[in-house]
Design a protein around this motif. Structure first.
Motif, mmCIF file in Angstrom:
data_model
loop_
_atom_site.group_PDB
_atom_site.id
_atom_site.type_symbol
_atom_site.label_atom_id
_atom_site.label_comp_id
_atom_site.label_asym_id
_atom_site.label_seq_id
_atom_site.Cartn_x
_atom_site.Cartn_y
_atom_site.Cartn_z
ATOM 1 N N LYS A 53 0.821 -1.208 0.000
ATOM 2 C CA LYS A 53 0.000 0.000 0.000
ATOM 3 C C LYS A 53 0.858 1.263 0.000
ATOM 4 C CE LYS A 53 -4.489 -1.371 0.974
ATOM 5 N NZ LYS A 53 -4.230 -2.780 1.147
ATOM 6 N N LYS A 94 2.907 4.349 -1.082
ATOM 7 C CA LYS A 94 2.726 5.170 -2.270
ATOM 8 C C LYS A 94 4.050 5.620 -2.861
ATOM 9 C CE LYS A 94 -1.707 6.699 -0.747
ATOM 10 N NZ LYS A 94 -1.455 6.119 0.590
ATOM 11 N N GLN A 135 3.544 -1.414 -7.296
ATOM 12 C CA GLN A 135 3.391 -1.717 -5.882
ATOM 13 C C GLN A 135 3.247 -3.210 -5.621
ATOM 14 O OE1 GLN A 135 0.071 0.926 -5.296
ATOM 15 N NE2 GLN A 135 1.292 2.161 -3.919
ATOM 16 N N ASP A 179 -1.078 3.764 7.279
ATOM 17 C CA ASP A 179 -1.203 2.367 6.875
ATOM 18 C C ASP A 179 -2.588 1.873 7.244
ATOM 19 O OD1 ASP A 179 -0.045 -0.024 5.807
ATOM 20 O OD2 ASP A 179 -0.242 -0.806 7.825
ATOM 21 N N SER A 180 -3.321 1.426 6.217
ATOM 22 C CA SER A 180 -4.722 1.042 6.453
ATOM 23 C C SER A 180 -4.824 -0.262 7.232
ATOM 24 C CB SER A 180 -5.437 0.889 5.116
ATOM 25 O OG SER A 180 -4.679 0.061 4.272
#
Lengths: 99, 164
Positions: free
Chosen positions: B101, B103, B129, B161-162
């Motif tokens: 994730k 970027k 990614q 960070d999800s």
């Protein structure tokens, strides 16, 4: 002090030997490169720390650490390049046989 | 004349001069003077090219991240040593497709580099990614698949960070 240096150097050599055994024993390119990465991650570090202790505090220690940081930057790149070439050439990773 | 950022020129000169002093190991006026002159010259010649901006805070956080990484490297080295020396050779190698994730490209670089540095996991291919990771067994790949390594790096780069 010298004793400590010898301990570190011998420990480093142990990991170098384990890496060599790994290269012989493991089945394919992929797993063998794992074994090779042992040499730089622990073998070389312990060896260089041993040499640094043996040398005592001097400018040479700084040089050794420069070597170490270069090793840590470059070795992943080399391993990655090798494996990427293997993947692109269509090599299939070794799998254990189903029992 | 090229536009020259004086702050950047100073930084480059300082870095090169530090390198010079470290490698020469002589502290008399002649060698130090020559080193200073040459590092300034090299920095000045190269000053027009680089769009690169120094990010000291980021470098500091990366530096603080290194001890943790080193600890993980030592742990997985010992694990791999055990695997290699085991007479039964209990390895279960596999390729894992891992979607990151992160970027920033440099964050992905750090992730891939950290994965490869850790014995037992190697980044075989990076595409944007998506990372293709080859792992020795499930214990070695745990840091990657659980997203723990990525969460650490997201923290270093200040990205949300999800997963964490």
């Amino acid at each position: 002090m010298e004793m400590l240096a010898v301990i570190f150097i011998v420990a480093g050599l142990f990991f170098l030997i384990v890496a060599a055994i790994g290269v012989i024993r493991l089945p394919d390119v992929f797993t063998r490169s794992h074994a090779v990465s042992l040499t730089d991650s622990l073998g070389a570090v312990l060896l260089l720390i041993g040499i640094a202790i043996y040398e005592g505090l001097s400018l040479n220690v700084l040089k050794l650490f420069a070597v170490l940081s270069l090793l840590y930057l470059q070795n992943p790149v080399i391993t990655h390049a090798t494996l990427r070439a293997a993947v692109r050439a269509g090599l299939k990773p070794w799998k254990e046989k189903a029992p | 004349m090229r536009p020259v950022s004086s702050q950047f020129l100073f930084l480059k000169t300082a870095a090169l001069f530090g390198m010079w002093v470290m490698l020469s190991g002589r502290f008399d006026l002649f060698h130090l003077g020559l080193g200073l002159l040459l590092s300034f010259l090299v920095a000045w010649i190269n000053s027009g090219h680089s769009p690169f901006v120094p990010r000291f805070q980021l470098w500091g956080r990366i530096f603080l991240f290194l001890p943790w990484l080193f600890l993980r490297i030592v742990q997985s080295s010992l694990h791999l040593t055990k695997l290699i020396l085991d007479p039964r050779l209990p390895i279960h190698p596999r390729l894992i497709r891992y979607e990151s994730k992160l970027k920033e490209p440099s964050a992905v670089v750090l992730l891939g580099n950290s994965i490869t540095l850790t014995p037992g996991t190697i980044t075989a291919e990076v595409n944007g990614q998506v990372l293709l990771v080859h792992a020795m067994d499930d214990v070695s790949s745990e840091d990657v698949t659980s997203g723990r390594l990525e969460a650490k790096i997201a923290q270093v780069f200040g990205e949300r960070d999800s997963r964490a």
